[in-house]
Design an enzyme around this catalytic site. Structure first.
Site: not given
Ligand code: 13P
Length: 343
Positions: A48, A137, A178, A220
């Site tokens: 935190r 994400k 991602e 991403k």
């Molecule tokens: P990095 O930029 O350290 O790769 O982390 C980004 C991220 O959210 C990985 O899931």
């Protein structure tokens, strides 16, 4: 689609000109690894304190459009007892949340992983929305090695990402999708290109099958880059042009933005790659190209902080500076001279 307009609006805010995303969604074990570097014990309170230091950075909102939080963090508060998501929103920063439950071994496929977290996801998203999350994400991990990645790994991960994305959009939350191709290994940039292309193709096929609104996602990706142990390291120029070539081949024009992960690149290299892509190609690209960095934004700040209150303001200055470098890189306006001037 119920939340169509809201999704499009949020996605566009996430990649607003000159801004990018701060990934601060490390799980507790990963946060522990980061704290090991500064000999700090990882506890709910130390995490935190660290996140409070990052988020209360003066003027962070000049270059940061959104912050990705972890489940524990979205429920924590500043030391003035303002819940973090509410505090960030008051600064004009969108709160986001990591919703996958991690990359687990893919059955019958040695050294490969599949990301889990679909079970119960709808209800978790409903709760996260009530806590203020505007985006989410989910990270899929693809490893390059002897005979891998297999089609099984590529397809299972693409399917998971698309199912997650459709659940997010159903609840009015913008999904960051991602597909990370890891830098680990001695593979060449050509191999990285082939694997990244395959992963992106499979992903967009699955997103289409699951009816995902492409105007309401953020991609991403990892950059197309040499493996960390490859003897011949590709130049910044080649990484920039191969990454853009791969995206042009595979990412539909209606996707509003692409926000790269840093993946273990040094902070300056991650900035230089992003800068060059935008400097050289911005005029011809249909999407915004920006950053969603974890380590490349946080590393210099955590080292300056070292767990000590008296270092807080210096660590914040360093985070703000790194965010500024990347904000300028997202416009192709960062240059080495600037980097030196401000150190
Ligand atoms: P990095 O930029 O350290 O790769 O982390 C980004 C991220 O959210 C990985 O899931």
């Amino acid at each position: 689609m119920k939340y169509r307009e809201e999704l499009i609006e949020i996605a566009n805010l996430m990649v607003a000109t000159g801004k990018g995303i701060l990934a601060a969604d490390e799980s507790n074990p990963t946060c522990g690894k980061r704290f090991d570097q500064i000999n700090l014990e990882s506890s709910e309170n130390s995490r935190r304190r660290y996140r409070n230091m990052l988020f209360t950075t003066p003027h962070l909102e000049d270059y940061i459009s959104g912050v990705i939080l972890f489940d524990e963090t979205i429920r924590q508060s500043t030391f003035d007892e303002i819940p973090f998501p509410k505090y960030l929103a008051s600064k004009g920063i969108l709160p986001g949340i990591k919703v996958d439950t991690g990359a687990k071994e893919l059955a019958l496929h040695k050294n490969e992983k599949v990301t889990e977290g679909l079970d119960g996801l709808r209800n978790r998203l409903i709760e996260y929305r009530s806590l203020g999350a505007k985006f989410a994400k989910w990270r899929a991990v693809i490893t390059i090695g002897d005979g891998i990645p297999t089609d099984a790994c590529i397809e299972a991960n693409a399917h998971g990402l698309a199912r997650y994305a459709s659940l997010c959009q159903e609840q009015g939350i913008v999904p960051i999708v991602e597909p990370e191709v890891l830098m680990d290994g001695d593979h060449s940039i050509e191999t990285c290109f082939k694997v990244t292309e395959k992963a992106q193709k499979a992903l967009f096929k699955q997103l289409e099958i699951q009816n995902v609104l492409l105007e309401g996602i953020i991609l991403k990706p990892s950059m197309v880059i040499s493996g960390t142990e490859c003897v011949e390291q590709a130049s910044i120029d080649l990484v920039a042009s191969e990454t853009v070539r791969c995206l042009k081949n595979n990412v539909p024009r209606c996707v509003p933005g692409i926000a790269f992960l840093s993946g273990g690149q040094s902070d300056e290299l991650a900035t230089s790659h992003l800068h060059l892509m935008n400097e050289k190609f911005k005029a011809e690209l249909p999407w915004e190209l920006t950053f969603s960095y974890g380590r490349a934004l946080q590393h210099p700040a955590i080292m300056a902080w070292y767990g000590k209150d008296e270092n807080e303001s210096n660590a914040q200055k360093i985070l703000h500076y790194r965010a500024k470098c990347n904000g300028l890189a997202s416009k192709g306006e960062h240059c080495k001279v600037f980097e030196k001037e401000l150190v």
